[in-house]
Design an enzyme around this catalytic site. Structure first.
Site, PDB file in Angstrom:
ATOM      1  N   GLU A 206      42.010  39.792  49.535  1.00  0.00           N
ATOM      2  CA  GLU A 206      41.367  40.460  48.396  1.00  0.00           C
ATOM      3  C   GLU A 206      40.028  41.019  48.831  1.00  0.00           C
ATOM      4  O   GLU A 206      39.232  40.330  49.471  1.00  0.00           O
ATOM      5  CB  GLU A 206      41.175  39.477  47.239  1.00  0.00           C
ATOM      6  CG  GLU A 206      40.447  40.054  46.030  1.00  0.00           C
ATOM      7  CD  GLU A 206      40.257  39.027  44.917  1.00  0.00           C
ATOM      8  OE1 GLU A 206      39.240  39.143  44.186  1.00  0.00           O
ATOM      9  OE2 GLU A 206      41.100  38.122  44.769  1.00  0.00           O
ATOM     10  N   GLU A 211      31.772  43.900  41.852  1.00  0.00           N
ATOM     11  CA  GLU A 211      31.843  43.062  40.660  1.00  0.00           C
ATOM     12  C   GLU A 211      30.431  42.913  40.116  1.00  0.00           C
ATOM     13  O   GLU A 211      29.471  42.866  40.877  1.00  0.00           O
ATOM     14  CB  GLU A 211      32.412  41.676  40.966  1.00  0.00           C
ATOM     15  CG  GLU A 211      33.874  41.667  41.363  1.00  0.00           C
ATOM     16  CD  GLU A 211      34.360  40.265  41.660  1.00  0.00           C
ATOM     17  OE1 GLU A 211      35.242  39.779  40.933  1.00  0.00           O
ATOM     18  OE2 GLU A 211      33.856  39.665  42.632  1.00  0.00           O
TER      19      GLU A 211
END
Length: 338
Positions: A206, A211
């Site tokens: 990932e 974010e």
């Protein structure tokens, strides 16, 4: 005399307005280019993500392989899928997972939202006509808001709804540059994100390009997850201060090479980490706005809603030749980034 001063003031004002408009157009159209150049920081990168310091040591030229400026969203084209991967069933010839609640949230971290789309029925037997995706002048907004009380029973009891888009049914790429131009919300109990997952459904591989967890103020996080050796899960994160990121659009990107992963904000390198040895599977892109969970804490009736995550465009670029991309029989375009 006053009249002449007034005329000059008007001309200066008009000129400033034209320059500002030109600057705004240049920033807004940046990712529409077929080819771009990025500065490269000095290397090599370390195993732990570290901020970039010093002058650029060179540049890399990139050619575009994917672009969406969100003039519209057509889910029938499969360019974007509004839920996580549930797997393709050969018998029913359907992507299982569309109706599964478990594929529309992240139960492992107890997120509070369910991801909906205009065709989603939940358990109602017909479309609930819930649309978190709105288009306005080429800006796509993902809106998180409370579920109407009368619909909670049809949506697994979830009290919040939001949106998720993935390219898993249309586009994957190994290595290269992945970027979005977005205005990121900063409200409490939120996790807006732009990220990548491996196309073979294994985890962890990932790459979180961006974010913005609301409990870490004025900070953009870029995190890498991988498994090495087998059975040992690892992660490393760069934290980049960006005060007031919710006030303006910014370009958030990551350049993934066999040697290192470099994170960019407004096409300036801000952090880098050495690419793990087994981090080498094609990946697809995701963009979403999560609500609550174990990471940012649970939303409450006092949490401000609705909240918007504004996305201008999403791009992918390769360090090789776009002509080398291959489209499989299932319609998924896969590119080799180097």
């Amino acid at each position: 005399m006053k009249s002449g001063s007034s005329q000059r003031a008007v001309k200066i004002s008009l000129l400033c307005g034209q320059l500002l408009a030109l600057a705004a157009w240049s920033i807004g159209s940046a990712t529409a280019q077929e080819q771009v150049q990025l500065p490269l920081p000095a290397g090599p990168a370390a195993a732990e993500c570290a901020p970039v310091t010093g002058e650029a040591s060179g540049t890399v030229t990139l050619k575009r392989t994917f672009f969406d400026d969100f003039d519209k969203i057509d889910f029938s084209s499969n360019k974007w899928t509004p839920h996580y991967d549930g797997g393709y069933d050969q018998v029913s010839r359907r992507w299982l997972g569309y109706d599964w609640v478990v594929k529309r949230t992240a139960p492992g971290i107890r997120e509070q939202q369910i991801y909906v789309d205009p065709n989603y029925r939940g358990t109602a037997g017909k479309s609930l006509k819930l649309n978190p995706f709105k288009i306005d002048n080429g800006i796509m907004s993902i809106t998180a808001e409370r579920v109407p009380e009368e619909l909670e029973n049809f949506l697994g009891g979830f009290q919040y709804m939001s949106g998720l888009l993935t390219t898993r049914r249309s586009f994957t790429q190994m290595y290269g540059y992945f970027e979005t131009r977005a205005r990121v919300p900063a409200g409490p109990n939120l996790v807006p994100a732009f990220w990548l997952l491996a196309d073979d459904r294994t985890w962890p591989q990932e790459l979180d390009v961006m974010e913005a967890p609301s409990h870490v103020r004025d900070t953009i996080m870029s995190t890498l997850h991988w498994e090495e050796p087998v059975g040992q899960k690892n992660k490393t994160a760069c934290r980049t201060p960006l005060k007031g990121y919710d006030q303006d659009f910014h370009l958030y990107g990551a350049l993934w090479t066999p040697e290192r992963i470099i994170y960019y904000i407004d096409r300036k390198p801000v952090g880098q980490v050495a690419t793990p040895a087994k981090f080498s599977k094609p990946m697809y892109m995701l963009v979403n706005l999560a609500v609550g969970g174990t990471w940012v804490g649970n939303a409450t009736p006092a949490t401000p809603m609705p909240v918007k995550f504004d996305i201008d465009n999403i791009s992918a670029f390769t360090m090789g030749e776009p002509e080398a991309c291959v489209t499989a029989s299932n319609g998924v375009k896969t590119c080799q980034g180097k």
